[in-house]
Design an enzyme around this catalytic site. Structure first.
Site, PDB file in Angstrom:
ATOM      1  CG  HIS A  19     -42.427 -15.796 -32.999  1.00 48.16           C
ATOM      2  ND1 HIS A  19     -41.212 -16.647 -32.912  1.00 48.16           N
ATOM      3  CD2 HIS A  19     -42.227 -14.916 -31.942  1.00 48.16           C
ATOM      4  CE1 HIS A  19     -40.523 -16.236 -31.807  1.00 48.16           C
ATOM      5  NE2 HIS A  19     -41.161 -14.965 -31.172  1.00 48.16           N
ATOM      6  NE  ARG A  21     -45.701 -19.710 -33.944  1.00 53.39           N
ATOM      7  CZ  ARG A  21     -44.902 -19.531 -32.835  1.00 53.39           C
ATOM      8  NH1 ARG A  21     -43.574 -19.433 -32.946  1.00 53.39           N
ATOM      9  NH2 ARG A  21     -45.412 -19.271 -31.830  1.00 53.39           N
ATOM     10  CG  ASN A  45     -38.697 -19.335 -32.456  1.00 57.24           C
ATOM     11  OD1 ASN A  45     -39.069 -18.570 -33.421  1.00 57.24           O
ATOM     12  ND2 ASN A  45     -39.281 -19.420 -31.254  1.00 57.24           N
ATOM     13  CE  LYS A 103     -34.523 -13.841 -29.857  1.00 56.34           C
ATOM     14  NZ  LYS A 103     -35.823 -13.894 -30.162  1.00 56.34           N
ATOM     15  CG  HIS A 178     -39.618 -10.297 -25.947  1.00 55.84           C
ATOM     16  ND1 HIS A 178     -38.498 -10.654 -24.976  1.00 55.84           N
ATOM     17  CD2 HIS A 178     -39.541 -11.292 -27.002  1.00 55.84           C
ATOM     18  CE1 HIS A 178     -38.059 -11.761 -25.277  1.00 55.84           C
ATOM     19  NE2 HIS A 178     -38.558 -12.106 -26.456  1.00 55.84           N
ATOM     20  CG  ASP A 251     -42.411 -12.124 -28.626  1.00 57.74           C
ATOM     21  OD1 ASP A 251     -42.184 -13.082 -29.873  1.00 57.74           O
ATOM     22  OD2 ASP A 251     -42.737 -12.319 -27.572  1.00 57.74           O
ATOM     23  CB  ALA A 267     -45.186 -19.089 -23.956  1.00 58.50           C
TER      24      ALA A 267
END
Length: 348
Positions: A19, A21, A45, A103, A178, A251, A267
């Protein structure tokens, strides 16, 4: 007794789940990945999920603009599957080389997954197209039924969702991302060449006791959540086996410190700054350093049908204390293993 190696040279690794961002966070965290990894599968995401070719291209451009000079890094973009995604958009994106994979987030399974899929069978036509064109499906493998305990959601996902998908689409490439349980490790090991799995450093190094005993450690809180030690042991045995079904996926999922250390913390573990030394430490503990390169650098490209990286990195046995925090404008991000020492470091 065999002398401990003081240096390791491995082909440049890739991160098959990260990720990055956006905006200031992207600019802060990306260099930790781009200086070590050749490629990374970038999760889609964002607050506005990446569901179109245009959005993926724009995000890729923002990532490339943030890569420091001298870093040779390729982001591999993914498409966020939704209940209403247009199959033509998915296929076109893959055939144009924009999307490397798609995904699947079960709705509300993790950060920014409210747009995810509420009925997996309803998007089976997308899976059919993906199987036809050879497009990999990346799965966050947890059920989201409120009646299912959070520690059981991965194992339940295998029987309720994963196995039906694989029965229906036997040649669909699937990455079980993961993984955190002995059930998942066994399931992947007993699968075929169309099934692979990523494993994070935190799930190899820690179990739920480390997160909860003696005080809550919010910077170990991630989804899927850390499980009991029998599951940690199963993951460690899986990577130590040398099986090519398992490969590196950090992850790495950064959040600002105040979003982690709150009454309802986010999380995610930000492990990009030290993922390779962390993995090396685990493999050394397991007497499996000879399998480290395959896990980090060979198994992933083989699964995706991509060439391995042509250059190398060197790890040195130099104990390094990890930073307590990393500045991001007026905020800070707390890295994995903050303030702790790792016995390996990547040579600059």
């Amino acid at each position: 007794m065999t002398a401990q190696p003081q240096a390791l040279k491995i082909r440049r690794p890739d991160d098959w789940h990260i990720h990055l961002r956006d905006d200031d966070m992207l600019k802060t965290v990306l260099p930790y990945t781009s200086q070590v990894f050749g490629r990374a599968i970038v999760m889609p995401n964002l607050a506005l999920p990446i569901t179109t070719v245009a959005a993926a291209c724009a995000y890729r451009d923002r990532i490339l603009a943030a890569v420091p000079q001298g870093h040779d890094f390729t982001p591999l973009m993914t498409c966020y599957l939704t209940n209403s995604l247009d199959a033509a958009e998915l296929v076109n994106g893959f055939e144009q080389g924009v999307f490397t994979a798609a995904k699947l987030y079960p709705a509300n399974a993790t950060t920014n997954s409210s747009h995810g899929v509420s009925d997996v069978k309803a998007i089976y036509p997308l899976f059919e197209q993906m199987q036809k064109i050879g497009m990999p499906l990346l799965i966050h493998g947890e059920v989201t039924d409120a009646a299912v305990d959070i520690f059981d959601r991965e194992a339940r996902f295998i029987e309720q969702v994963m196995e039906p998908i694989r029965q229906q689409f036997p040649e669909l490439k699937i990455v079980f991302e993961h993984i955190t349980t002995k059930e998942a490790a066994q399931y992947v090991q007993e699968g075929n060449r169309f099934l692979g799995a990523t494993i994070t450093p935190q799930h190899l190094m820690f179990n739920r006791n480390h997160m909860l005993v003696g005080g809550i450690r919010p910077h170990l809180f991630c989804l899927p959540i850390l499980k009991r030690n029998i599951h940690q042991d199963a993951l460690r045995k899986a990577v130590a086996s040398g099986s090519d079904r398992f490969f590196l996926g950090t992850d790495s999922a950064p959040h600002a410190k105040h979003r982690k250390e709150s009454s309802c913390g986010c999380a995610g573990v930000f492990n990009a700054p030290n993922a390779i030394p962390a993995y090396a430490s685990v493999f050394e503990q397991l007497g499996a350093l000879d399998h480290l390169e395959a896990f980090c650098s060979l198994n992933g490209p083989r699964f995706y049908g991509l060439p391995v990286n042509t250059d190398f990195i060197e790890l040195q046995r130099v104990a390094t204390t990890q930073p307590e925090e990393i500045a991001m404008g007026s905020e800070t991000v707390i890295p994995f293993l903050a303030g702790e020492s790792l016995s390996w470091s990547v040579k600059a």
